[in-house]
Scaffold this motif. Structure first.
Motif, PDB file in Angstrom:
ATOM      1  N   LEU A  24      11.134 -39.676  12.202  1.00  0.00           N
ATOM      2  CA  LEU A  24      10.841 -41.092  12.584  1.00  0.00           C
ATOM      3  C   LEU A  24       9.401 -41.520  13.311  1.00  0.00           C
ATOM      4  O   LEU A  24       8.717 -41.811  12.445  1.00  0.00           O
ATOM      5  N   ILE A  25       9.664 -40.453  14.233  1.00  0.00           N
ATOM      6  CA  ILE A  25       7.448 -40.653  15.089  1.00  0.00           C
ATOM      7  C   ILE A  25       6.665 -40.362  14.113  1.00  0.00           C
ATOM      8  O   ILE A  25       7.409 -38.535  14.054  1.00  0.00           O
ATOM      9  N   PRO A  26       5.828 -40.734  14.097  1.00  0.00           N
ATOM     10  CA  PRO A  26       4.889 -40.206  13.339  1.00  0.00           C
ATOM     11  C   PRO A  26       3.722 -39.442  14.944  1.00  0.00           C
ATOM     12  O   PRO A  26       4.070 -39.988  15.654  1.00  0.00           O
ATOM     13  N   VAL A  27       3.145 -38.523  13.710  1.00  0.00           N
ATOM     14  CA  VAL A  27       1.872 -37.621  15.095  1.00  0.00           C
ATOM     15  C   VAL A  27       0.857 -37.451  13.911  1.00  0.00           C
ATOM     16  O   VAL A  27       0.973 -37.422  13.550  1.00  0.00           O
ATOM     17  N   PRO A  28      -0.475 -37.728  15.515  1.00  0.00           N
ATOM     18  CA  PRO A  28      -1.545 -37.788  14.422  1.00  0.00           C
ATOM     19  C   PRO A  28      -2.016 -36.103  14.131  1.00  0.00           C
ATOM     20  O   PRO A  28      -2.976 -35.521  14.796  1.00  0.00           O
ATOM     21  N   TYR A  29      -1.602 -35.673  13.331  1.00  0.00           N
ATOM     22  CA  TYR A  29      -1.646 -34.836  12.878  1.00  0.00           C
ATOM     23  C   TYR A  29      -1.774 -34.643  11.017  1.00  0.00           C
ATOM     24  O   TYR A  29      -1.212 -35.238  10.286  1.00  0.00           O
ATOM     25  N   SER A  30      -2.266 -33.036  10.070  1.00  0.00           N
ATOM     26  CA  SER A  30      -2.096 -32.797   8.941  1.00  0.00           C
ATOM     27  C   SER A  30      -2.397 -31.767   9.038  1.00  0.00           C
ATOM     28  O   SER A  30      -2.382 -31.123   9.586  1.00  0.00           O
ATOM     29  N   GLU A  31      -1.832 -31.649   7.322  1.00  0.00           N
ATOM     30  CA  GLU A  31      -1.636 -30.393   7.142  1.00  0.00           C
ATOM     31  C   GLU A  31      -2.364 -29.955   6.226  1.00  0.00           C
ATOM     32  O   GLU A  31      -2.718 -30.759   5.054  1.00  0.00           O
ATOM     33  N   ASP A  91       1.901 -20.279   5.934  1.00  0.00           N
ATOM     34  CA  ASP A  91       0.935 -20.142   5.175  1.00  0.00           C
ATOM     35  C   ASP A  91       0.680 -21.661   4.742  1.00  0.00           C
ATOM     36  O   ASP A  91       0.533 -22.781   3.799  1.00  0.00           O
ATOM     37  N   SER A  92       0.320 -22.160   6.246  1.00  0.00           N
ATOM     38  CA  SER A  92      -0.384 -23.238   6.346  1.00  0.00           C
ATOM     39  C   SER A  92      -0.568 -24.588   8.134  1.00  0.00           C
ATOM     40  O   SER A  92      -0.529 -22.928   8.998  1.00  0.00           O
ATOM     41  N   VAL A  93      -1.210 -24.638   7.345  1.00  0.00           N
ATOM     42  CA  VAL A  93      -2.178 -25.086   8.963  1.00  0.00           C
ATOM     43  C   VAL A  93      -1.991 -26.357   9.618  1.00  0.00           C
ATOM     44  O   VAL A  93      -2.423 -26.707   8.510  1.00  0.00           O
ATOM     45  N   ILE A  94      -1.350 -26.884  10.744  1.00  0.00           N
ATOM     46  CA  ILE A  94      -1.846 -28.440  11.215  1.00  0.00           C
ATOM     47  C   ILE A  94      -2.765 -28.694  12.158  1.00  0.00           C
ATOM     48  O   ILE A  94      -3.155 -27.298  13.296  1.00  0.00           O
ATOM     49  N   VAL A  95      -3.101 -29.691  11.813  1.00  0.00           N
ATOM     50  CA  VAL A  95      -4.734 -29.471  12.485  1.00  0.00           C
ATOM     51  C   VAL A  95      -5.032 -31.268  12.483  1.00  0.00           C
ATOM     52  O   VAL A  95      -4.338 -32.515  12.685  1.00  0.00           O
ATOM     53  N   PRO A  96      -5.746 -31.035  13.845  1.00  0.00           N
ATOM     54  CA  PRO A  96      -5.666 -33.246  14.211  1.00  0.00           C
ATOM     55  C   PRO A  96      -5.914 -34.057  13.054  1.00  0.00           C
ATOM     56  O   PRO A  96      -7.083 -33.090  12.220  1.00  0.00           O
ATOM     57  N   HIS A  97      -4.988 -35.188  13.116  1.00  0.00           N
ATOM     58  CA  HIS A  97      -5.827 -35.786  11.566  1.00  0.00           C
ATOM     59  C   HIS A  97      -7.760 -36.246  11.768  1.00  0.00           C
ATOM     60  O   HIS A  97      -8.093 -35.936  10.672  1.00  0.00           O
ATOM     61  N   ASP A  98      -8.582 -36.507  12.944  1.00  0.00           N
ATOM     62  CA  ASP A  98      -9.475 -36.236  13.011  1.00  0.00           C
ATOM     63  C   ASP A  98     -10.396 -35.206  11.981  1.00  0.00           C
ATOM     64  O   ASP A  98     -11.738 -36.088  11.294  1.00  0.00           O
TER      65      ASP A  98
END
Length: 369
Positions: A24-31, A91-98
């Motif tokens: 439920l808790i969102p985090v400021p990241y994108s994939e 096969d994926s990378v998590i990066v800061p949303h900004d």
């Protein structure tokens, strides 16, 4: 209730609570993850990616695949569980949303920007390819955009050809700003232009635009980019200059739902392959990436490691890699994929000659670090 049972129950409840919080808790990241690859020599959605009319073309074989990266949307709220899974996945990378959406950029704004960059990359790909083949391309400086409520609004229009500023001939887009800033804010500056409609008609007829006229604009003070060091003297008129081209024959690139400038190199190579006898690849599966400018210089891109995975999954054996991306690519190269370092379109073409002859030992390679 026995102490052991109570402890187990409490631990289970805590675990459930943590899992719920993680979901439920969102985090400021994108994939970022590998996107589809498209053979520039082939078809996409039932029609050729490269369509050339008015010039002889030749059969091709093999692959010259452009590569893409998928990203989560600007409004997507990633949770902790997804972030951890992405960090652990290869096969994926998590990066800061900004990183993907700086300064609160919306998904619509990002899509529009990517579409504009993709359009410009297609134009540069065509210019670079024809120049590499010594086929003349006529270039001219034009008004690319007009800023709302600026001095130029209503007087200059997108597509106007800029021949001169204050009587000095203009040959490059950057010449325009340099000449305007020779004036002080509030002074007049004279643009010699060919109106967009006249220029468009001449281009359609395959002729050089004629019939220029002079437009006088009163310059204004440029807004300060640095409040600590305000600019008091820089004059502007409120336009962005760009480059337009007249091609000796029709070259269209048909590819929907793709954005950004990173396919430029592969489009150029595909055009060259179709316009020359024989096969650039010798039937090999080659993929790659890289921006390209009108002069054929290859530039770096984002998401290189995801593009490598996508290319290898599609069956590529060789990957044309921009020089500035080489170190990152070499640090994590999928098994069975050979990296080929390129700095220019001519480099890439030469490397394809080497691949075609079956001597990969002679290819310029990438090294980590």
């Amino acid at each position: 209730m026995p102490r052991r049972t109570a402890t187990m129950l409490a631990s289970t409840l805590i675990l459930i609570a943590l899992l719920c919080a993680g979901v439920l808790i969102p985090v400021p990241y994108s994939e970022m993850s590998p996107g589809p690859t498209v053979n520039t020599l082939g078809d996409a959605r039932g029609e050729p990616v490269l369509q050339i009319k008015g010039h002889k073309t030749y059969p091709t074989s093999g692959h010259l695949n452009m590569t893409t990266v998928r990203v989560t949307g600007a409004d997507y709220d990633m949770n902790i569980v997804e972030a951890v899974y992405g960090w652990l996945a290869h096969d994926s990378v998590i990066v800061p949303h900004d990183t993907l959406y700086p300064n609160g950029k919306t998904e619509e704004e990002s899509t529009q920007e990517n579409a504009e960059e993709f359009s410009q990359s297609q134009e540069s790909a065509k210019v670079a390819a024809l120049k590499e083949l010594k086929i003349p391309v006529t270039s001219r400086v034009v008004v690319s955009t007009v800023v709302k409520d600026s001095a130029a609004q209503g007087k200059l229009h997108a597509g106007d050809v800029i021949k001169a500023v204050d009587g000095t001939a203009v040959t490059k887009p950057e010449d325009v700003a340099k000449l305007v800033t020779l004036r002080k804010p509030g002074e007049n500056v004279v643009f010699t232009i060919v109106p967009a409609k006249t220029a468009a008609a001449a281009e359609k007829a395959g002729k050089e635009p004629q019939g220029s006229e002079e437009i006088t604009l009163t310059t204004r003070k440029a807004p300060s980019e640095d409040p600590a060091n305000p600019s008091e003297d820089r004059a502007i008129v409120g336009i962005q200059a760009g480059t337009d081209h007249t091609f000796p024959f029709e070259v269209d690139i048909k590819l929907a739902d793709v954005g950004g400038p990173s396919a430029g190199l592969m489009f150029s190579l595909g055009i060259i392959d179709k316009l020359t006898p024989g096969d650039l690849t010798g039937g090999e599966f080659v993929a790659g990436t890289g921006t390209i400018d009108d002069a054929g210089k290859v530039g770096p891109i984002g998401g290189i490691n995801m593009k490598l995975v996508g290319a290898r999954n599609a069956g590529a054996r060789y990957f044309l890699t921009p020089d500035d991306n080489c170190a990152a690519a070499a640090a994590d190269t999928p098994s069975g994929l050979t990296l080929v370092r390129v700095k220019t379109l001519a480099d890439a073409k030469k490397s394809l000659d080497t691949i075609r002859t079956g001597d990969p030992a002679g290819l310029p390679s990438c090294s980590a670090g």
